[in-house]
Design an enzyme around this catalytic site. Structure first.
Site, PDB file in Angstrom:
ATOM      1  N   SER A 144       0.834  -1.201   0.000  1.00 52.18           N
ATOM      2  CA  SER A 144       0.000   0.000   0.000  1.00 52.18           C
ATOM      3  C   SER A 144       0.872   1.256   0.000  1.00 52.18           C
ATOM      4  O   SER A 144       1.702   1.424  -0.888  1.00 52.18           O
ATOM      5  CB  SER A 144      -0.955  -0.046   1.205  1.00 52.18           C
ATOM      6  OG  SER A 144      -2.011   0.883   1.068  1.00 52.18           O
ATOM      7  N   ASP A 169      -0.614  -4.783  -3.528  1.00 50.18           N
ATOM      8  CA  ASP A 169      -1.957  -4.207  -3.513  1.00 50.18           C
ATOM      9  C   ASP A 169      -1.968  -2.678  -3.488  1.00 50.18           C
ATOM     10  O   ASP A 169      -2.637  -2.059  -2.649  1.00 50.18           O
ATOM     11  CB  ASP A 169      -2.779  -4.756  -2.348  1.00 50.18           C
ATOM     12  CG  ASP A 169      -4.259  -4.877  -2.743  1.00 50.18           C
ATOM     13  OD1 ASP A 169      -4.519  -5.423  -3.828  1.00 50.18           O
ATOM     14  OD2 ASP A 169      -5.139  -4.427  -1.991  1.00 50.18           O
ATOM     15  N   HIS A 295      -7.076  -6.738   1.368  1.00 54.04           N
ATOM     16  CA  HIS A 295      -6.071  -5.703   1.090  1.00 54.04           C
ATOM     17  C   HIS A 295      -4.713  -6.041   1.697  1.00 54.04           C
ATOM     18  O   HIS A 295      -3.680  -5.798   1.077  1.00 54.04           O
ATOM     19  CB  HIS A 295      -6.575  -4.358   1.624  1.00 54.04           C
ATOM     20  CG  HIS A 295      -5.600  -3.235   1.445  1.00 54.04           C
ATOM     21  ND1 HIS A 295      -5.039  -2.925   0.222  1.00 54.04           N
ATOM     22  CD2 HIS A 295      -5.083  -2.347   2.345  1.00 54.04           C
ATOM     23  CE1 HIS A 295      -4.217  -1.885   0.372  1.00 54.04           C
ATOM     24  NE2 HIS A 295      -4.220  -1.534   1.646  1.00 54.04           N
TER      25      HIS A 295
END
Length: 331
Positions: A144, A169, A295
Site C-alpha cells: 500500500s 496491492d 487488502h
C-alpha cells in the site's frame, strides 16, 4: 476485497468502543514478535527519530536482503509471517521490516510528517545503517503506502544492487479514486478497544485481516494503552490526509521506470490503471493475482506471498559468469 468493501464490513462490525466478550476473544492472545524475527533493534537518524526495526539474519553477509515497508496505520509486524517463511526457504538471507515514522514502536518529535519525501529519506537512512558497506542483492517490498515509498526508494538509486521491486496491492489510479472514501473507513472503525484481544477480534470480524495468526501478531502494535486503561490507535490517520495524494501521484510512472525487475501483487485485475495495463502488456513488469486475499495480502496469505517473493528473486538473480565458467567442462 477493495477499500469500499472494507468500509462496509467495518460499518457492520463497529461501535464507538469495542468491548470484550470473554468467550468471543478466547484464543486471541497476542503473539510475540520473537516467534517471527531474530532481533528487534533501534536505529536513530541524524535528526529526531528512533526507528524500531524487526530483522532476521543480520549476521549473514552473502545471501539476499529482503527489505519491507508497511502501509499507513500498520507496522513492520504486518510482514512477520512472510518474513519467517522466507528465512525458512532461503538459506543465509536477511529480512528487515522497520516501523515507519509515527507507527509501531518508532518514536520521535516529528511524527506527523508523513510526506513521501520524508518517508523515502527515512527508509534509506534505516537501510544504510543496517547494511553498512555490504553489497548484496536487495529486494524491496512495499504494501500500500509502503509500495509508493519503495518505488521512490528504488528511483533514488541510493541503495546498491537492488535486483527487484515488489508492490503489494497498490495501484495509483484506484488509490487516488479511493481517497475520498478513506475518511469514511477511518470513521467506521472503533475509536477505542477495551483490550488487545478485542482489537484483534475486530480486525478478524471486519475482515481487515483474514488470518487470525497474523492478526494476533500485528494488531497489538497498532494500538496503545491510555490512562483510562482503554486502547486507542497508535497512528492517527486523519492528520496525514494532506499527504495522501502525494503518496500515490506518479506511482505508476515511478514503478514502471524503476531500473530493476518489477512485480505487482494484487487481489484483483480491476485494480490496474491504464498506464499499468499498457506496461503489463508490454512485459515491463510481472503481475501476480491472489484473489483469495483482502487488502493486507501479506497477512492473509503469508506463505503464498513468501513463495511469490522468493520465486521472483530467484528468477531475477544476476548471472554469475565466473561461476558458470567454472561449471563448464574443460577441453
Amino acid at each position: 476485497m477493495d477499500l469500499r468493501q472494507n468500509i462496509f464490513k467495518a460499518r457492520t462490525t463497529t461501535t464507538t468502543t469495542a468491548s470484550d466478550d470473554p468467550g468471543a476473544t478466547q484464543g486471541l492472545d497476542p503473539l510475540p514478535w520473537s516467534k517471527y524475527f531474530d532481533t528487534r533493534t533501534e536505529i536513530t537518524n541524524n535528526e529526531d527519530t528512533t526507528f524500531n526495526v524487526y530483522a532476521s539474519g543480520l549476521t549473514n553477509t552473502t545471501g539476499p536482503v529482503f527489505m519491507f515497508h508497511h502501509g499507513a496505520g500498520h507496522s513492520g509486524l504486518t510482514f512477520g509471517l512472510v518474513s519467517k517463511h522466507i528465512t525458512q526457504v532461503v538459506s543465509g538471507c536477511t529480512v528487515i521490516a522497520p516501523d515507519a515514522r509515527g507507527h509501531g514502536l518508532t518514536t520521535g518529535d516529528n511524527e506527523d510528517d508523513l510526506s513521501l519525501q520524508r518517508l523515502v529519506s527515512d527508509y534509506i537512512c534505516v537501510a544504510k545503517n543496517v547494511l553498512g558497506d555490504q553489497t548484496r542483492d536487495i529486494v524491496l517490498v512495499g504494501h500500500s503506502m509502503g509500495g509508493a515509498v519503495m518505488a521512490h526508494v528504488a528511483d533514488t538509486r541510493q541503495l546498491h544492487r537492488v535486483v527487484g521491486l515488489i508492490l503489494i496491492d497498490i495501484v495509483e489510479g484506484s488509490a487516488i479514486d479511493s481517497l475520498s472514501a478513506i475518511p469514511m473507513f477511518i470513521a467506521a472503525r472503533p475509536s477505542s478497544f477495551s483490550s488487545v484481544q478485542s482489537a484483534i477480534k475486530w480486525h478478524i470480524d471486519s475482515e481487515t485481516i483474514l488470518n487470525p495468526e497474523s492478526a494476533r501478531l500485528s494488531v497489538p502494535s497498532l494500538i496503545v494503552k491510555q490512562r483510562d486503561f482503554m486502547w486507542t490507535w497508535r497512528t492517527q490517520l486523519m492528520p496525514s490526509e494532506k499527504y495522501w495524494r502525494g503518496w500515490y501521484t506518479g506511482l505508476s510512472k515511478a514503478f514502471v521506470k524503476a531500473a530493476t525487475a518489477k512485480l505487482l501483487v494484487l487481489a484483483g485485475t480491476d485494480r490496474l490503471d491504464k498506464e499499468l495495463l499498457i506496461a503489463q502488456m508490454q512485459g515491463k513488469f510481472q503481475l501476480e493475482l491472489l484473489p483469495a486475499a483482502g487488502h493486507t495480502i501479506q497477512e492473509d496469505l503469508p506463505d503464498r506471498v513468501g513463495d511469490v517473493i522468493v520465486t521472483f528473486w530467484r528468477r531475477n538473480q544476476p548471472l554469475d559468469i565466473s561461476s558458470i565458467r567454472r561449471q563448464l567442462p574443460t577441453k
